[in-house]
Design an enzyme around this catalytic site. Structure first.
Site, PDB file in Angstrom:
ATOM      1  N   SER A 226      33.176  -1.043  -0.561  1.00  0.00           N
ATOM      2  CA  SER A 226      31.987  -0.199  -0.366  1.00  0.00           C
ATOM      3  C   SER A 226      31.568  -0.127   1.101  1.00  0.00           C
ATOM      4  O   SER A 226      31.322  -1.146   1.725  1.00  0.00           O
ATOM      5  CB  SER A 226      30.794  -0.762  -1.142  1.00  0.00           C
ATOM      6  OG  SER A 226      31.070  -0.838  -2.497  1.00  0.00           O
TER       7      SER A 226
ATOM      8  N   HIS B  91      32.627   5.696  -1.998  1.00  0.00           N
ATOM      9  CA  HIS B  91      34.057   5.414  -2.174  1.00  0.00           C
ATOM     10  C   HIS B  91      34.828   6.734  -2.162  1.00  0.00           C
ATOM     11  O   HIS B  91      34.671   7.548  -3.063  1.00  0.00           O
ATOM     12  CB  HIS B  91      34.327   4.742  -3.525  1.00  0.00           C
ATOM     13  CG  HIS B  91      33.788   3.361  -3.636  1.00  0.00           C
ATOM     14  ND1 HIS B  91      34.580   2.250  -3.609  1.00  0.00           N
ATOM     15  CD2 HIS B  91      32.531   2.906  -3.785  1.00  0.00           C
ATOM     16  CE1 HIS B  91      33.837   1.167  -3.737  1.00  0.00           C
ATOM     17  NE2 HIS B  91      32.586   1.541  -3.843  1.00  0.00           N
TER      18      HIS B  91
ATOM     19  N   HIS C 205      36.557   0.310 -10.080  1.00  0.00           N
ATOM     20  CA  HIS C 205      36.047  -0.952 -10.590  1.00  0.00           C
ATOM     21  C   HIS C 205      36.167  -0.963 -12.111  1.00  0.00           C
ATOM     22  O   HIS C 205      36.163   0.089 -12.748  1.00  0.00           O
ATOM     23  CB  HIS C 205      34.579  -1.120 -10.201  1.00  0.00           C
ATOM     24  CG  HIS C 205      34.355  -1.145  -8.720  1.00  0.00           C
ATOM     25  ND1 HIS C 205      34.308  -0.003  -7.965  1.00  0.00           N
ATOM     26  CD2 HIS C 205      34.170  -2.174  -7.868  1.00  0.00           C
ATOM     27  CE1 HIS C 205      34.113  -0.328  -6.695  1.00  0.00           C
ATOM     28  NE2 HIS C 205      34.021  -1.639  -6.596  1.00  0.00           N
TER      29      HIS C 205
ATOM     30  N   TYR D 258      33.918  -1.759 -14.159  1.00  0.00           N
ATOM     31  CA  TYR D 258      32.698  -1.261 -14.821  1.00  0.00           C
ATOM     32  C   TYR D 258      32.714   0.254 -15.000  1.00  0.00           C
ATOM     33  O   TYR D 258      31.907   0.810 -15.745  1.00  0.00           O
ATOM     34  CB  TYR D 258      31.432  -1.706 -14.077  1.00  0.00           C
ATOM     35  CG  TYR D 258      31.332  -1.263 -12.632  1.00  0.00           C
ATOM     36  CD1 TYR D 258      31.085   0.061 -12.296  1.00  0.00           C
ATOM     37  CD2 TYR D 258      31.500  -2.175 -11.607  1.00  0.00           C
ATOM     38  CE1 TYR D 258      31.004   0.463 -10.971  1.00  0.00           C
ATOM     39  CE2 TYR D 258      31.419  -1.784 -10.280  1.00  0.00           C
ATOM     40  CZ  TYR D 258      31.166  -0.460  -9.972  1.00  0.00           C
ATOM     41  OH  TYR D 258      31.111  -0.061  -8.669  1.00  0.00           O
ATOM     42  N   GLU D 259      33.644   0.939 -14.324  1.00  0.00           N
ATOM     43  CA  GLU D 259      33.781   2.380 -14.533  1.00  0.00           C
ATOM     44  C   GLU D 259      34.511   2.685 -15.836  1.00  0.00           C
ATOM     45  O   GLU D 259      34.645   3.848 -16.219  1.00  0.00           O
ATOM     46  CB  GLU D 259      34.517   3.019 -13.352  1.00  0.00           C
ATOM     47  CG  GLU D 259      33.733   2.928 -12.044  1.00  0.00           C
ATOM     48  CD  GLU D 259      34.500   3.479 -10.852  1.00  0.00           C
ATOM     49  OE1 GLU D 259      34.679   4.695 -10.776  1.00  0.00           O
ATOM     50  OE2 GLU D 259      34.930   2.674 -10.003  1.00  0.00           O
TER      51      GLU D 259
ATOM     52  N   ALA E   3      32.040  -5.617  -0.747  1.00  0.00           N
ATOM     53  CA  ALA E   3      30.623  -5.909  -0.554  1.00  0.00           C
ATOM     54  C   ALA E   3      30.235  -6.899  -1.634  1.00  0.00           C
ATOM     55  O   ALA E   3      30.693  -6.781  -2.773  1.00  0.00           O
ATOM     56  CB  ALA E   3      29.809  -4.628  -0.692  1.00  0.00           C
TER      57      ALA E   3
ATOM     58  N   MET F 107      31.884  -7.377  -7.865  1.00  0.00           N
ATOM     59  CA  MET F 107      32.416  -6.767  -9.096  1.00  0.00           C
ATOM     60  C   MET F 107      33.839  -6.248  -8.919  1.00  0.00           C
ATOM     61  O   MET F 107      34.253  -5.326  -9.607  1.00  0.00           O
ATOM     62  CB  MET F 107      31.491  -5.621  -9.527  1.00  0.00           C
ATOM     63  CG  MET F 107      30.031  -6.021  -9.689  1.00  0.00           C
ATOM     64  SD  MET F 107      29.010  -4.585 -10.027  1.00  0.00           S
ATOM     65  CE  MET F 107      27.356  -5.252  -9.764  1.00  0.00           C
ATOM     66  N   SER F 108      34.577  -6.825  -7.989  1.00  0.00           N
ATOM     67  CA  SER F 108      35.907  -6.272  -7.694  1.00  0.00           C
ATOM     68  C   SER F 108      36.859  -7.390  -7.273  1.00  0.00           C
ATOM     69  O   SER F 108      36.643  -8.558  -7.593  1.00  0.00           O
ATOM     70  CB  SER F 108      35.790  -5.233  -6.577  1.00  0.00           C
ATOM     71  OG  SER F 108      35.412  -5.849  -5.363  1.00  0.00           O
TER      72      SER F 108
ATOM     73  N   ASN G 107      23.630  -8.367   0.612  1.00  0.00           N
ATOM     74  CA  ASN G 107      22.282  -8.660   0.100  1.00  0.00           C
ATOM     75  C   ASN G 107      22.272 -10.093  -0.404  1.00  0.00           C
ATOM     76  O   ASN G 107      23.322 -10.652  -0.714  1.00  0.00           O
ATOM     77  CB  ASN G 107      21.938  -7.711  -1.061  1.00  0.00           C
ATOM     78  CG  ASN G 107      22.973  -7.796  -2.173  1.00  0.00           C
ATOM     79  OD1 ASN G 107      24.068  -7.218  -2.059  1.00  0.00           O
ATOM     80  ND2 ASN G 107      22.671  -8.527  -3.223  1.00  0.00           N
TER      81      ASN G 107
ATOM     82  N   HIS H  97      21.755  -0.353  -4.780  1.00  0.00           N
ATOM     83  CA  HIS H  97      23.029   0.048  -4.178  1.00  0.00           C
ATOM     84  C   HIS H  97      22.799   0.582  -2.763  1.00  0.00           C
ATOM     85  O   HIS H  97      23.666   0.432  -1.888  1.00  0.00           O
ATOM     86  CB  HIS H  97      23.708   1.099  -5.062  1.00  0.00           C
ATOM     87  CG  HIS H  97      25.083   1.481  -4.589  1.00  0.00           C
ATOM     88  ND1 HIS H  97      26.110   0.570  -4.459  1.00  0.00           N
ATOM     89  CD2 HIS H  97      25.597   2.669  -4.190  1.00  0.00           C
ATOM     90  CE1 HIS H  97      27.193   1.189  -4.016  1.00  0.00           C
ATOM     91  NE2 HIS H  97      26.910   2.452  -3.843  1.00  0.00           N
TER      92      HIS H  97
END
Ligand code: HPA
Length: 285
Positions: free
Chosen positions: A36, A67, A89, A91-92, A119, A217-218, A241, A253
């Site tokens: 990201s 992306h 990812h 989650y997609e 990220a 998440m990756s 963050n 995000h």
């Protein structure tokens, strides 16, 4: 059973490689997976050949803002590179194997080292947003595994060793590059969570307790296929963050992409230095 040939994972990787080979015979030494807000580095490759994921068979498409979805091949700092500008990812809705498919193609094209960036949320309360973290190891809390299913010995072994998943000699090289360039660099454990919700404060407490330093998440699916195929891995997280509950502020995000954009020049400087060091220290031979 009919005599129809079975479309194996190996065949799908070869089909994607063949599609790239129709565009260029450039053989990369290093694969870059840009997370990201970090995809801009691909635009700095020299004499680039860019191919949209949509033009590559079996490539999943990314839809997340920030992306892009294309493969860029070109040289940078003395290294022949192939960069993934954007990744998908889980989650997609993709399986881990599908999410990691493009990483297999980078390696099948020739990349023997994969640099994976992301990220991530910082679990260490002392690390402020913008901190860069070299990944020393990971914990996989994703609910699917990129190597789940029948193994194809042409791609790699059934049970890959993960003792040195993030190559110690390359971590030493990265730390040396960062020190010489006065780029602050932490080192720690990345934990992969499924998302797409950010963690709850209770989950963050758990992740801190098990010794993780950054959560995202990756990355883990790609690292698993890289190790499966025998490529060496460098992993770098941009802590965008503080993880949920540490400050009490809500996560967004926008904050993630803003921080990634803010440290982009530093991050790209580090990547440049790493590529130059890989080239001059014989790691690409
Ligand atoms: N959690 C999970 N993934 C992330 C985060 C986070 O706090 N920040 C950026 N990616």
């Amino acid at each position: 059973m009919s005599g129809e040939p079975v479309d194996t994972l190996y065949d799908r990787v070869q089909a994607a490689v063949t599609a790239v080979r129709k565009r260029t015979d450039f053989v990369p030494q290093v694969g870059l997976i840009l997370g990201s807000g970090l995809g801009g580095f691909a635009d700095s490759l020299e004499q680039p050949v860019a191919i949209d994921y949509g033009d590559l068979p079996h490539f999943p498409r990314s839809h997340v803002a920030g992306h892009k979805g294309r493969l860029v091949l070109g040289r940078r700092s003395g290294a022949a590179c192939v960069a993934m500008q954007g990744r998908v990812h889980m989650y997609e809705g993709h399986s881990a194997a599908v999410a990691a498919f493009p990483a297999r193609v980078l390696i099948a094209l020739g990349a023997k080292i994969v640099i994976v960036t992301n990220a991530a949320g910082g679990l260490n309360p002392w690390w402020s947003p913008g901190t860069l973290m070299l990944i020393r190891d990971h914990v996989d809390f994703l609910r699917d595994h990129a190597l789940r299913g029948p193994n194809d010995d042409r791609l790699g072994p059934r049970f890959p060793d993960m003792t040195t998943a993030y190559a110690p000699e390359l971590r030493a090289l990265v730390k040396d590059v960062a020190a010489k360039a006065s780029i602050p660099l932490q080192e720690g454990v990345y934990v992969a969570m499924p998302g797409p919700t950010y963690e709850t404060p209770a989950e963050v407490k758990m992740l801190q307790t098990i010794g993780a330093d950054a959560t995202g998440m990756s990355t883990v699916p790609e690292v698993c296929v890289a190790r499966h195929m025998g490529a060496r891995v460098i992993g770098i997280s941009c802590i965008t963050n503080q993880a949920a509950g540490i400050t009490g502020a809500a996560l967004s995000h926008d904050e993630v992409t803003e921080t990634a954009t803010r440290v982009r020049a530093t991050f790209e400087g580090l990547l440049d230095g790493i590529l130059a060091a890989l080239a001059t220290r014989g790691e690409l031979a």
